[in-house]
Structures are given as structure tokens and as C-alpha cells.
Design a protein around this motif. Structure first.
Motif, PDB file in Angstrom:
ATOM      1  N   ASP A   7       0.832  -1.202   0.000  1.00 53.96           N
ATOM      2  CA  ASP A   7       0.000   0.000   0.000  1.00 53.96           C
ATOM      3  C   ASP A   7       0.868   1.255   0.000  1.00 53.96           C
ATOM      4  OD1 ASP A   7       0.758   0.680   2.649  1.00 53.96           O
ATOM      5  OD2 ASP A   7      -0.944  -0.389   3.519  1.00 53.96           O
ATOM      6  N   GLN A   8       0.193   2.408  -0.044  1.00 53.41           N
ATOM      7  CA  GLN A   8       0.942   3.660  -0.188  1.00 53.41           C
ATOM      8  C   GLN A   8       1.872   3.925   0.993  1.00 53.41           C
ATOM      9  OE1 GLN A   8      -2.372   3.369  -0.100  1.00 53.41           O
ATOM     10  NE2 GLN A   8      -3.362   4.969   1.130  1.00 53.41           N
ATOM     11  N   ASP A   9       1.460   3.540   2.200  1.00 54.28           N
ATOM     12  CA  ASP A   9       2.328   3.776   3.357  1.00 54.28           C
ATOM     13  C   ASP A   9       3.542   2.847   3.345  1.00 54.28           C
ATOM     14  OD1 ASP A   9       0.789   5.836   4.590  1.00 54.28           O
ATOM     15  OD2 ASP A   9      -0.665   4.331   5.198  1.00 54.28           O
ATOM     16  N   GLU A  10       3.335   1.630   2.869  1.00 53.14           N
ATOM     17  CA  GLU A  10       4.456   0.686   2.816  1.00 53.14           C
ATOM     18  C   GLU A  10       5.496   1.081   1.773  1.00 53.14           C
ATOM     19  OE1 GLU A  10       2.371  -3.467   4.300  1.00 53.14           O
ATOM     20  OE2 GLU A  10       2.008  -2.775   2.249  1.00 53.14           O
ATOM     21  N   THR A  11       5.098   1.840   0.760  1.00 50.49           N
ATOM     22  CA  THR A  11       6.107   2.314  -0.203  1.00 50.49           C
ATOM     23  C   THR A  11       7.166   3.148   0.497  1.00 50.49           C
ATOM     24  OG1 THR A  11       4.947   4.398  -0.763  1.00 50.49           O
ATOM     25  CG2 THR A  11       4.350   2.421  -2.026  1.00 50.49           C
ATOM     26  N   LEU A  37      22.566   0.209 -11.391  1.00 50.00           N
ATOM     27  CA  LEU A  37      22.128   0.173  -9.987  1.00 50.00           C
ATOM     28  C   LEU A  37      21.897   1.577  -9.446  1.00 50.00           C
ATOM     29  CD1 LEU A  37      24.529  -2.601  -8.623  1.00 50.00           C
ATOM     30  CD2 LEU A  37      22.038  -2.794  -8.908  1.00 50.00           C
ATOM     31  N   GLU A  38      22.786   2.506  -9.765  1.00 51.29           N
ATOM     32  CA  GLU A  38      22.615   3.884  -9.309  1.00 51.29           C
ATOM     33  C   GLU A  38      21.347   4.484  -9.914  1.00 51.29           C
ATOM     34  OE1 GLU A  38      23.106   6.937  -7.009  1.00 51.29           O
ATOM     35  OE2 GLU A  38      24.680   5.386  -7.027  1.00 51.29           O
ATOM     36  N   TYR A  39      21.097   4.161 -11.169  1.00 46.67           N
ATOM     37  CA  TYR A  39      19.901   4.670 -11.843  1.00 46.67           C
ATOM     38  C   TYR A  39      18.628   4.165 -11.159  1.00 46.67           C
ATOM     39  CZ  TYR A  39      16.262   5.257 -15.350  1.00 46.67           C
ATOM     40  OH  TYR A  39      15.095   5.576 -15.986  1.00 46.67           O
ATOM     41  N   VAL A  40      18.536   2.861 -10.900  1.00 48.14           N
ATOM     42  CA  VAL A  40      17.296   2.333 -10.301  1.00 48.14           C
ATOM     43  C   VAL A  40      17.141   2.819  -8.862  1.00 48.14           C
ATOM     44  CG1 VAL A  40      17.193   0.319 -11.798  1.00 48.14           C
ATOM     45  CG2 VAL A  40      18.342   0.126  -9.592  1.00 48.14           C
ATOM     46  N   ALA A  41      18.247   2.991  -8.154  1.00 50.41           N
ATOM     47  CA  ALA A  41      18.156   3.521  -6.788  1.00 50.41           C
ATOM     48  C   ALA A  41      17.604   4.941  -6.812  1.00 50.41           C
ATOM     49  CB  ALA A  41      19.527   3.493  -6.112  1.00 50.41           C
ATOM     50  N   SER A  47      10.349   8.085  -7.067  1.00 48.14           N
ATOM     51  CA  SER A  47       8.956   7.626  -7.054  1.00 48.14           C
ATOM     52  C   SER A  47       8.426   7.520  -5.629  1.00 48.14           C
ATOM     53  CB  SER A  47       8.825   6.291  -7.783  1.00 48.14           C
ATOM     54  OG  SER A  47       9.622   5.294  -7.191  1.00 48.14           O
ATOM     55  N   THR A  48       9.304   7.182  -4.676  1.00 46.16           N
ATOM     56  CA  THR A  48       8.898   7.142  -3.268  1.00 46.16           C
ATOM     57  C   THR A  48       8.523   8.539  -2.792  1.00 46.16           C
ATOM     58  OG1 THR A  48      10.345   5.254  -2.823  1.00 46.16           O
ATOM     59  CG2 THR A  48       9.610   6.526  -0.926  1.00 46.16           C
ATOM     60  N   ALA A  49       9.320   9.526  -3.181  1.00 34.88           N
ATOM     61  CA  ALA A  49       9.030  10.914  -2.807  1.00 34.88           C
ATOM     62  C   ALA A  49       7.727  11.382  -3.428  1.00 34.88           C
ATOM     63  CB  ALA A  49      10.180  11.820  -3.241  1.00 34.88           C
ATOM     64  N   ALA A  50       7.444  10.958  -4.661  1.00 33.61           N
ATOM     65  CA  ALA A  50       6.201  11.358  -5.331  1.00 33.61           C
ATOM     66  C   ALA A  50       4.988  10.793  -4.623  1.00 33.61           C
ATOM     67  CB  ALA A  50       6.234  10.900  -6.784  1.00 33.61           C
ATOM     68  N   VAL A  51       5.090   9.564  -4.147  1.00 29.91           N
ATOM     69  CA  VAL A  51       3.978   8.976  -3.387  1.00 29.91           C
ATOM     70  C   VAL A  51       3.754   9.765  -2.103  1.00 29.91           C
ATOM     71  CG1 VAL A  51       3.127   6.938  -2.166  1.00 29.91           C
ATOM     72  CG2 VAL A  51       4.310   6.670  -4.340  1.00 29.91           C
ATOM     73  N   GLN A 181       1.194   3.318  -8.310  1.00 27.34           N
ATOM     74  CA  GLN A 181       1.390   2.444  -9.462  1.00 27.34           C
ATOM     75  C   GLN A 181       2.732   2.719 -10.145  1.00 27.34           C
ATOM     76  OE1 GLN A 181      -0.293  -0.192 -10.464  1.00 27.34           O
ATOM     77  NE2 GLN A 181      -1.816   0.037  -8.830  1.00 27.34           N
ATOM     78  N   VAL A 182       3.095   3.990 -10.251  1.00 27.10           N
ATOM     79  CA  VAL A 182       4.409   4.328 -10.819  1.00 27.10           C
ATOM     80  C   VAL A 182       5.506   3.747  -9.943  1.00 27.10           C
ATOM     81  CG1 VAL A 182       6.004   6.217 -11.321  1.00 27.10           C
ATOM     82  CG2 VAL A 182       3.594   6.394 -11.993  1.00 27.10           C
ATOM     83  N   TRP A 183       5.334   3.899  -8.625  1.00 27.24           N
ATOM     84  CA  TRP A 183       6.330   3.363  -7.689  1.00 27.24           C
ATOM     85  C   TRP A 183       6.471   1.855  -7.862  1.00 27.24           C
ATOM     86  CZ3 TRP A 183       6.554  -0.342  -3.974  1.00 27.24           C
ATOM     87  CH2 TRP A 183       7.657  -0.306  -3.100  1.00 27.24           C
ATOM     88  N   LEU A 184       5.350   1.148  -7.969  1.00 31.48           N
ATOM     89  CA  LEU A 184       5.391  -0.311  -8.122  1.00 31.48           C
ATOM     90  C   LEU A 184       6.143  -0.711  -9.386  1.00 31.48           C
ATOM     91  CD1 LEU A 184       1.759  -1.309  -7.080  1.00 31.48           C
ATOM     92  CD2 LEU A 184       3.870  -1.962  -5.900  1.00 31.48           C
ATOM     93  N   LYS A 185       5.913   0.024 -10.473  1.00 35.91           N
ATOM     94  CA  LYS A 185       6.602  -0.288 -11.726  1.00 35.91           C
ATOM     95  C   LYS A 185       8.113  -0.132 -11.553  1.00 35.91           C
ATOM     96  CE  LYS A 185       6.426   2.633 -15.167  1.00 35.91           C
ATOM     97  NZ  LYS A 185       5.933   3.425 -16.338  1.00 35.91           N
TER      98      LYS A 185
END
Length: 236
Positions: A7-11, A37-41, A47-51, A181-185
Motif C-alpha cells: 500500500d501507499q504507506d508501505e512504499t 544500480l545507481e539509476y534504479v536507486a 517515485s517514493t518521494a512522489a507517493v 502504481q508508478v512506484w510499483l513499476k
């Protein structure tokens, strides 16, 4: 077993945990992997900040609505008191002289009126309209009509503010879900990369140390990051 629904809080728990350990445990193991790896981090962090922005906006609107309602609570209390007083006034009429359901349409009593400001306002306005009837059987109808009209006027801004906040809150809810959803992707796309690296170094069994959701029972609600993860970086 793995967490099947994040869920959104767990992100806000999984995201920082993973990006941190990608940087501290994985970058440097095989230098050819480091740029990816640096890119995905970075993508996970963004995306975490956007959520979080979407969550904070939604919850701020909820707080604003609650504050607005509580700040005007005396108005709502006074309106309910007026309804009770009017109900008692109807009771002093001769039996059968007044049909109480004309005013309190649910069951003829003031207690049937809901607690929400919109519900109270609806009944107050209805009673004011009924009292305006030229042949109203209610004693002192003009007096009560004036009181109900004044109460309706006072309650109207409060009801409008609550409804505006509710509509805006509903419009923000899809924004939270879209950000999730963006975060999950982004989060899920990082897993194959990390798995590939860990297979290269013979540590694929340690995927759950980087992606904590893989270690969480399905259906569990995660409220804090793990505290028992090893402090040392993964090595060959």
C-alpha cells in the motif's frame, strides 16, 4: 512468501530500504552493474518521494476538512438543539392537529435527523419551507420560520466547505493510487537487475535482504523497516 499488496504507506518503508541497500551493499560488487544500480536507486527514491507528496496532500485536505467542521461545531450543535425544541413545540399541539412527518419526514421525530451537517441543513431548510405555508397548523409559525431560516443561512457555508473538501479529497485519492502504481513499476523493475547481480556473485538467496517485501508474509501490514538486517555489505 511475499507481500502481495504494497500500500501507499508501505512504499515509504520498502522504497528507502531498497535504495539504501542497493547503494551500500550492491554498488561496487561488479562495476559493470554500477551505473544501472545507481539509476534504479535514484528512480526508487524519486517515485517514493512522489507517493509521499500525494499522501501528504490527501491527508492535509482531510485535516482541513476535520478542522473546518470542528471549528464550526457550535453552529451544528445549535441547529440540532433548535430541531429538538421544535419537536417539543409540536408536542404541545392538540392530538392530530399537526402531522409530525410533514416536518420530520423519516419517522416524525427530531432524533431521526442525521449527524452530518448536510443532513441537518436539509431538514432545517425543509422545515422552514413547510412553516412558510399560509395555512400551517403550527402555532407561532412565523416565529419558528424565522429561526429556521436564520439557522439555514448560518449552516450553509459550513455545509459547502465540508462538501468542497470532500470533493477535493476524492480527486486526490486517484493521484495517490497513480503515484503508487508508478512506484510499483519502478520497484518491481529493479528486482530483475538486482537478481542478475546476486546470481553473478552467488548470493541470489539474499534478494529478500534488499527487497524486504519478499520476506513479509502475504497480507501483513508493514509499519517499520526491518531491524535485524546485516550491517556489512554483501561480498563475493
Amino acid at each position: 512468501m511475499a507481500d502481495r499488496f504494497i500500500d501507499q504507506d508501505e512504499t515509504q518503508i520498502y522504497g528507502p530500504h531498497t535504495s539504501k541497500h542497493i547503494r551500500t551493499w550492491l554498488i561496487g560488487l561488479v562495476k559493470q552493474y554500477d551505473p544501472a544500480l545507481e539509476y534504479v536507486a535514484n528512480q526508487i527514491d524519486a517515485s517514493t518521494a512522489a507517493v509521499k507528496v500525494a499522501i501528504d496532500a490527501a491527508r492535509a485536505k482531510d485535516a482541513e476538512r476535520r478542522k473546518g467542521t470542528l471549528g464550526k461545531a457550535p453552529l451544528l450543535k445549535a441547529a440540532k438543539k433548535l430541531l429538538g425544541q421544535f419537536s417539543l413545540h409540536l408536542a404541545v399541539h392538540d392530538q392530530g392537529a399537526v402531522d409530525r412527518k410533514v416536518f420530520f419526514t423519516k419517522d416524525g421525530t427530531a432524533t431521526s435527523v442525521g449527524a452530518a451537517v448536510q443532513e441537518v441543513l436539509l431538514v432545517v431548510k425543509h422545515i422552514a419551507t413547510m412553516l412558510a405555508e399560509p395555512k400551517s397548523p403550527v402555532r407561532d409559525a412565523a416565529h419558528w420560520k424565522a429561526r429556521f431560516e436564520a439557522t439555514a443561512k448560518a449552516l450553509a457555508p459550513m455545509a459547502a466547505a465540508v462538501e468542497d473538501a470532500r470533493v477535493e479529497r476524492r480527486s486526490l485519492t486517484p493521484e495517490v493510487e497513480a503515484a503508487r502504481q508508478v512506484w510499483l513499476k519502478v520497484y518491481c523493475s529493479a528486482k530483475p537487475l538486482v537478481e542478475s547481480l546476486l546470481r553473478q556473485v552467488g548470493r541470489v538467496e539474499q534478494m529478500s535482504l534488499v527487497f524486504h517485501d519478499l520476506a513479509v508474509p502475504a497480507g501483513a501490514k508493514v509499519k517499520a523497516p526491518p531491524t535485524d538486517a546485516p550491517a556489512a555489505p554483501l561480498t563475493r
